[in-house]
Design a protein around this motif. Structure first.
Motif, short mmCIF file in Angstrom:
data_model
loop_
_atom_site.label_atom_id
_atom_site.label_comp_id
_atom_site.label_asym_id
_atom_site.label_seq_id
_atom_site.Cartn_x
_atom_site.Cartn_y
_atom_site.Cartn_z
N GLY A 105 0.80 -1.22 0.00
CA GLY A 105 0.00 0.00 0.00
C GLY A 105 0.83 1.26 0.00
O GLY A 105 0.45 2.27 -0.61
N LEU A 106 1.97 1.25 0.70
CA LEU A 106 2.84 2.43 0.72
C LEU A 106 3.77 2.49 -0.49
O LEU A 106 4.19 3.58 -0.90
CB LEU A 106 3.68 2.43 2.01
N GLY A 107 4.08 1.34 -1.05
CA GLY A 107 5.04 1.31 -2.14
C GLY A 107 4.45 1.48 -3.52
O GLY A 107 5.17 1.82 -4.47
N LEU A 108 3.15 1.22 -3.65
CA LEU A 108 2.51 1.32 -4.96
C LEU A 108 1.52 2.47 -4.99
O LEU A 108 0.83 2.74 -4.00
CB LEU A 108 1.77 0.02 -5.30
N ASP A 111 -4.71 3.00 -9.07
CA ASP A 111 -6.13 2.86 -8.82
C ASP A 111 -6.37 1.81 -7.74
O ASP A 111 -5.68 0.79 -7.68
CB ASP A 111 -6.86 2.46 -10.11
N ASP A 112 -7.36 2.07 -6.88
CA ASP A 112 -7.66 1.13 -5.80
C ASP A 112 -8.03 -0.25 -6.33
O ASP A 112 -7.78 -1.27 -5.66
CB ASP A 112 -8.80 1.67 -4.93
N LEU A 113 -8.64 -0.31 -7.51
CA LEU A 113 -9.02 -1.60 -8.08
C LEU A 113 -7.81 -2.46 -8.40
O LEU A 113 -7.92 -3.69 -8.49
CB LEU A 113 -9.85 -1.38 -9.35
N VAL A 114 -6.66 -1.85 -8.54
CA VAL A 114 -5.42 -2.59 -8.79
C VAL A 114 -4.65 -2.81 -7.49
O VAL A 114 -4.17 -3.91 -7.21
CB VAL A 114 -4.53 -1.83 -9.81
#
Length: 350
Positions: A105-108, A111-114
């Motif tokens: 979550g911090l590194g990418l 879009d939330d869907l991905v």
């Protein structure tokens, strides 16, 4: 002819339900008596508890937030119960799943869907990785999984605390002992709930179906009931132990990801909130049934919610813990007594 009580190996569903309901009623009666002796008004407090948990949309949403991780950690334990093992490390796997999901979550950015599916995969992988060493030790060397999974809980908690206060600490300084806020969030369901609840329910149903309607589930049940017979029948018991324990860790890790992305939104010390340990009690109440875990999780969440309400009414924490333990104790006793039936025994001939 004389009568005696004989323990039966199985209990009809109706009898089990009646026994549990009777145990809960007796426990509540004892709780009411204790509160009355302490100078409290049990009827008024009971009405406050029921109204807070079930009398409003907010209360139901709070209940749902508690139920979600309890279902998943309960399923994690129930899976291993079916093969005759105990995963006591749900707490550590929960933390490991939250940690791995935080890294994604911090590194990418995207879009939330991905990002959310990648976080879910990372959370499941983190939980499975955390139980890998106990799994191999149990399957290959016969080392008790009770000890190894339990000890790794403390390692995971310390690792999360170190990351939150050190390398991953929020650089903005707006929050102490936490990471920065995770950009990706589970979509909401109403004001307080999120999509973690239907995901948890789906996992419980899928796990129940896997154990009940597949060859894999059949082999797991046989291996748990009689490992010797399973080996004689050609079932790879070691392989099934490894598969079930890794699946259990993955489910607990997924619970950590959902708590992170749906409720807390930051990795922090104590993110597990003892859900891993509470999941053990949920699985025991469910008697190892993945579908029964749903009911057990609702009961446990209601007890936790009741404890919060009682504290707001001036009941101290020790009393709340005693009340919760009493209800769980009576429920466990009721489940055990449901196995016993009166049976006639012929007298020995002189």
């Amino acid at each position: 002819m004389t009568w005696r009580f004989q323990r039966m190996p199985t209990v009809p569903a109706g009898i089990a339900l009646l026994g549990r309901l009777a145990a809960i009623v007796l426990a509540l009666a004892c709780v009411a008596l204790i509160l009355a002796l302490a100078g409290r008004a049990p009827v008024r407090l009971g009405a406050e508890v029921i109204g807070a948990a079930f009398g409003s949309v907010q209360g139901l949403e709070d209940l749902g937030l508690l139920v979600t991780p309890l279902i998943l950690t309960g399923v994690a334990v129930a899976l291993t119960q079916r093969i005759g093992l105990w995963n006591i490390g749900g707490e550590g796997q929960f933390n490991a799943g939250a940690l791995a999901a935080t890294a994604v979550g911090l590194g990418l950015r995207g879009d939330d869907l991905v990002v959310l599916p990648l976080m879910a995969l990372a959370g499941a992988a983190g939980g499975a990785a955390w139980i890998l060493v106990p799994t191999l030790a149990r399957a290959l060397a016969g080392v008790s999984e009770l000890i190894t999974t339990l000890l790794l809980n403390f390692v995971a908690a310390l690792l999360v605390a170190w990351l939150c206060t050190g390398p991953w600490r929020d650089p903005s300084g707006l929050a102490l002992a936490t990471t920065a806020r995770i950009p990706a969030e589970l979509p909401p369901l109403g004001e307080g709930l999120h999509w973690g609840l239907p995901i948890a329910l789906a996992v419980a149903v899928l796990a129940a179906g896997l154990l009940a309607f597949t060859r894999f589930g059949y082999e797991v049940r046989i291996a748990g009931a009689n490992p010797g017979a399973a080996l004689y029948a050609g079932i790879p018991v070691r392989t099934r132990i490894i598969a079930v324990m890794l699946l259990s860790g993955a489910v607990a890790g997924l619970a950590g990801m959902i708590e992170l992305a749906g409720t807390v939104h930051r990795l922090q010390g104590g993110i597990s909130n003892n859900y891993g340990y509470l999941g053990i009690m949920v699985a025991v109440l469910a008697r190892g049934s993945c579908l029964g875990v749903i009911v057990g999780a609702v009961l446990m969440a209601a007890l936790l919610n009741a404890g919060i309400t009682l504290q707001t009414q001036g009941v101290n924490t020790s009393t709340v813990l005693a009340i919760t333990g009493l209800i769980l104790l009576f429920t466990a006793i009721g489940d055990e007594l449901a196995h016993y039936r009166p049976a006639r025994r012929a007298r020995a001939m002189d």
